[in-house]
Design a protein around this motif. Sequence first.
Motif, PDB file in Angstrom:
ATOM      1  N   TRP A 152       0.376   6.498 -13.092  1.00  0.00           N
ATOM      2  CA  TRP A 152       0.699   5.072 -13.280  1.00  0.00           C
ATOM      3  C   TRP A 152       0.870   4.370 -11.938  1.00  0.00           C
ATOM      4  O   TRP A 152       0.353   3.283 -11.727  1.00  0.00           O
ATOM      5  CB  TRP A 152       1.999   4.900 -14.076  1.00  0.00           C
ATOM      6  N   PHE A 153       1.626   5.035 -11.071  1.00  0.00           N
ATOM      7  CA  PHE A 153       1.887   4.415  -9.767  1.00  0.00           C
ATOM      8  C   PHE A 153       0.596   4.303  -8.961  1.00  0.00           C
ATOM      9  O   PHE A 153       0.346   3.285  -8.306  1.00  0.00           O
ATOM     10  CB  PHE A 153       2.959   5.207  -8.991  1.00  0.00           C
ATOM     11  N   GLU A 154      -0.223   5.347  -9.023  1.00  0.00           N
ATOM     12  CA  GLU A 154      -1.474   5.317  -8.256  1.00  0.00           C
ATOM     13  C   GLU A 154      -2.401   4.217  -8.787  1.00  0.00           C
ATOM     14  O   GLU A 154      -2.991   3.454  -8.007  1.00  0.00           O
ATOM     15  CB  GLU A 154      -2.181   6.677  -8.345  1.00  0.00           C
ATOM     16  N   LEU A 182      -4.736  -1.211  -8.131  1.00  0.00           N
ATOM     17  CA  LEU A 182      -5.002  -2.558  -8.649  1.00  0.00           C
ATOM     18  C   LEU A 182      -4.241  -3.640  -7.876  1.00  0.00           C
ATOM     19  O   LEU A 182      -4.408  -4.829  -8.161  1.00  0.00           O
ATOM     20  CB  LEU A 182      -4.633  -2.626 -10.138  1.00  0.00           C
ATOM     21  N   GLY A 183      -3.401  -3.218  -6.950  1.00  0.00           N
ATOM     22  CA  GLY A 183      -2.661  -4.193  -6.135  1.00  0.00           C
ATOM     23  C   GLY A 183      -1.510  -4.841  -6.875  1.00  0.00           C
ATOM     24  O   GLY A 183      -1.108  -5.956  -6.559  1.00  0.00           O
ATOM     25  N   TRP A 184      -0.971  -4.138  -7.863  1.00  0.00           N
ATOM     26  CA  TRP A 184       0.095  -4.742  -8.675  1.00  0.00           C
ATOM     27  C   TRP A 184       1.428  -4.835  -7.933  1.00  0.00           C
ATOM     28  O   TRP A 184       2.238  -5.703  -8.229  1.00  0.00           O
ATOM     29  CB  TRP A 184       0.311  -3.916  -9.959  1.00  0.00           C
ATOM     30  N   PHE A 185       1.665  -3.922  -7.001  1.00  0.00           N
ATOM     31  CA  PHE A 185       2.975  -3.924  -6.324  1.00  0.00           C
ATOM     32  C   PHE A 185       2.944  -4.859  -5.118  1.00  0.00           C
ATOM     33  O   PHE A 185       1.957  -4.933  -4.388  1.00  0.00           O
ATOM     34  CB  PHE A 185       3.332  -2.516  -5.847  1.00  0.00           C
ATOM     35  N   CYS A 186       4.054  -5.531  -4.936  1.00  0.00           N
ATOM     36  CA  CYS A 186       4.191  -6.379  -3.754  1.00  0.00           C
ATOM     37  C   CYS A 186       5.670  -6.379  -3.366  1.00  0.00           C
ATOM     38  O   CYS A 186       6.504  -5.831  -4.099  1.00  0.00           O
ATOM     39  CB  CYS A 186       3.711  -7.802  -4.055  1.00  0.00           C
ATOM     40  N   HIS A 230       0.855  -1.184   0.000  1.00  0.00           N
ATOM     41  CA  HIS A 230       0.000   0.000   0.000  1.00  0.00           C
ATOM     42  C   HIS A 230       0.893   1.236   0.000  1.00  0.00           C
ATOM     43  O   HIS A 230       2.100   1.152   0.265  1.00  0.00           O
ATOM     44  CB  HIS A 230      -0.910  -0.022   1.227  1.00  0.00           C
ATOM     45  N   GLY A 231       0.283   2.382  -0.308  1.00  0.00           N
ATOM     46  CA  GLY A 231       1.038   3.631  -0.360  1.00  0.00           C
ATOM     47  C   GLY A 231       1.852   3.856   0.903  1.00  0.00           C
ATOM     48  O   GLY A 231       3.026   4.255   0.846  1.00  0.00           O
ATOM     49  N   ASP A 232       1.233   3.541   2.034  1.00  0.00           N
ATOM     50  CA  ASP A 232       1.918   3.779   3.319  1.00  0.00           C
ATOM     51  C   ASP A 232       3.199   2.949   3.440  1.00  0.00           C
ATOM     52  O   ASP A 232       4.144   3.358   4.107  1.00  0.00           O
ATOM     53  CB  ASP A 232       0.993   3.402   4.486  1.00  0.00           C
ATOM     54  N   ASP A 233       3.179   1.778   2.807  1.00  0.00           N
ATOM     55  CA  ASP A 233       4.357   0.898   2.909  1.00  0.00           C
ATOM     56  C   ASP A 233       5.588   1.539   2.267  1.00  0.00           C
ATOM     57  O   ASP A 233       6.721   1.141   2.552  1.00  0.00           O
ATOM     58  CB  ASP A 233       4.093  -0.442   2.199  1.00  0.00           C
ATOM     59  N   LEU A 234       5.335   2.477   1.353  1.00  0.00           N
ATOM     60  CA  LEU A 234       6.453   3.044   0.592  1.00  0.00           C
ATOM     61  C   LEU A 234       6.896   4.406   1.113  1.00  0.00           C
ATOM     62  O   LEU A 234       7.900   4.957   0.651  1.00  0.00           O
ATOM     63  CB  LEU A 234       6.052   3.185  -0.888  1.00  0.00           C
TER      64      LEU A 234
END
Lengths: 282, 309
Positions: free
Chosen positions: B293-295, B300-304, B165-169
Motif C-alpha cells: 500500500w505504501f509503495e 502515485l505521489g499520494w503522500f506529501c 519520496h521514499g528517501d524523505d521518510l
Amino acid sequence: MPANKFNNFTDYGIGVGLRVPHYAHILDKKPVVDWFEIISENFMVDGGRPLKVLDQILEQYRVVQHGVSMYFGNADPLNKEHLKKLKRLVKRTNTPWLSDHLCWGSVDGSYSHDLLPMPYTMAVAKHTAEKVRQAQDFLEVPICVENVSSYAEFHQSKMTEWEFLSEVVERADCGMLLDVNNIYVSSQNHEFDPFEYVRNVPHHRIGQIHVAGHTRYPTHLLDTHDHPVPDPVWDLYAETIKLGGHTATLLEWDDRIPSFDEVHAEALKANRFLHEHAPVSA
Amino acid sequence: MSTPLCPPSIDSVEDLRQLQRLMGVAMYRPLVNDDEELAPEWTDGRPMAEMVGEFIRPNDRLTSEERLAIYSRSYWFRILDCLYDDFPGLRSVLGAKKFHAFARAYLASCPSSSWTLRNLGNRILPFIDQHPEWTAPRTAIARDIAHFEWAQVLAFDEARNEPLHGDDLLGSNPDELRLGLQPYLVFLEVNYAVDDYFMAVRNRDSGMRAEASNTLDHAPVRAAVRRLALPKKQKLWLAVHRCDTDVYFKRITREAFLLFTALQRGQTVSAALEIALQQADPGEDWAKLVKEWFENAATLGWFCARREP
C-alpha cells in the motif's frame, strides 16, 4: 500607432478565445494566432488539467485574461478570496491587462452566474467605479470594463448606458473593453442608436474590442455567441476603430463552436477593417 | 425574511442592494410550464407582474415580467446544465424526468453560493440526506453515486502538493510521523458498485465547465439515455485520485481505506496502522500488504508534507 495605456502600452492585434473543443488542435497544430483570450475563472483552480493546458499555451502564445465574475456592480463588496486567486493567475499569465463586465451578478452570497444589468444612476456609478479602483489597486494590472448585452431596463435609471459607462471609467481611471455586439444587441432591445453610443464614450480609454454573433427573436436579440458576426456589428466595429484607433480585437464564439480554423477565419475578418479604418502609422 | 420593497430611486448602495435582492428573488423562482415561464406569483402570493413592474420597464414588444423571464431562464438553464454535466450517473440512476425534478429542488434549496459553477454540487449529499423524497426509492444508490461523482469534481482540479519520496521518510519514527495526503485524493466507502455503473454511463468529456459571457437560450439538451441495470449492492472502498491530469478511481481494501483516512485525519503512521488492522484477519500477511500500500501510494505521489489546519 501603439495601443493605449489601458492595455499596458502593448500592441496586440486579432485574438481568439481559448475554448475547450480547440485545445487539441491548438496544442498539436500550433496555429499562428496573435494572442488568446482566456476566461479567467476556468483557470482559477488549484491544480489539474486546466493549469497544465494553460502552461502549455503560455509557452507558445500571449494570453489576455477576461473575467466573468468580479461583478463590479454588486452592492456587496469585492470578494477578497476571488481577488487573491485572480492575482495568482495574473502572475502566471503575465496578462498585460484584464477585463471584466460592467454588471452585477450576486447578492447576499447567492450567485446568478450571469451578467445582470445595472440601474444607471450617479450613486451606482460612483460605487461601481470605487470597486474597479480597488480591484485595479489590488491586482496591479490595468482593468478594462466591458459593457454587457441587456434585455431589461430599470425604471430607476437616470442616465443612458454610455453616460453611465463613461462616468464609471473616468472615475475609476480604467480602460474599456467595448463589445460592439453587446452595444448592437442592447440598442435593438432598448431602441437607441448604437452609433450614438460609440461616438459618446471616451475613445482614448478603449483598450480592447469584442465582436460576436447573436440570435434574433421576434421580440428581442439574444447575445448567444453562436453565429458569425453579422454586418451591422461589423459596421459598428468599423466606426469604433475609426474613432478609437487600432485596437486589440477578439471574436467571441462560445456556443455551437465550429472548428478552430473557422473561428480564426471569422476573427481575422477584423484585420480588413483595421487596415481600412485604423491603419497603424509607420 | 419579508420581501424588500422596491426603492423608487437608487441613490445609495443600500438602494442598490434592495433592488438586486428584489431582482434575485424573481430570477431564482423556479420556472413553470416546462421551464419556459416565470412563476405567476411572488413568494408571498402577490402577482409577479405587479412586483416586477415596479423595477423593470416594459417596452412595446415585451412586458416587464417577460423581460425578466429572459434572465430567469438563462439562470436556470445554466445551473441545470452544470448539474447535468457533473452528475451523469445520478441522472441515469434517477431517470431524466426525476433527475430534472431533483435538480430543480436542489438548486431552489441550495442556490449557488460560489463565484464558480464548479462548486454548485457541493451541498448535494446533505440535500439527499435531508430530502430523500426526491430520490426515493433509490436514495441509497443515489447517495453513493452522487458521492462518487462529487469526488471526481474535487479530484479534477484540487491542488497537488510536492509529493514525498521514499528517501524523505528514511529514519522517520512511525510513532511520530504524520503524513499528508494530496488534497485531490478522496476516499469513499459505498454500498453499491458505483464505479462499474459510472463507467457504463460515462459519456462526457472531462473538460472544464463552460464559464462564459453568453446568454443561454435553451435548456440542457441530452440524448435519451439507454436504461442500464442499477448498480449491484456491494460494499466497496474506493480511492478517487488524479494521475498527471486525468481522474482515476480504484478499489482498495477496507484496511487500506481505514489506514489512509486515518492518515488524512492526522493520525501518526503507527496509530493509523493500529486503526486499520484492528479487526483484520490474522491469517493475512499484513506486513507485506501494508508495504505494498505504501509503495503504491508513494509511486502515485499520494503522500506529501502534512499541513496543519
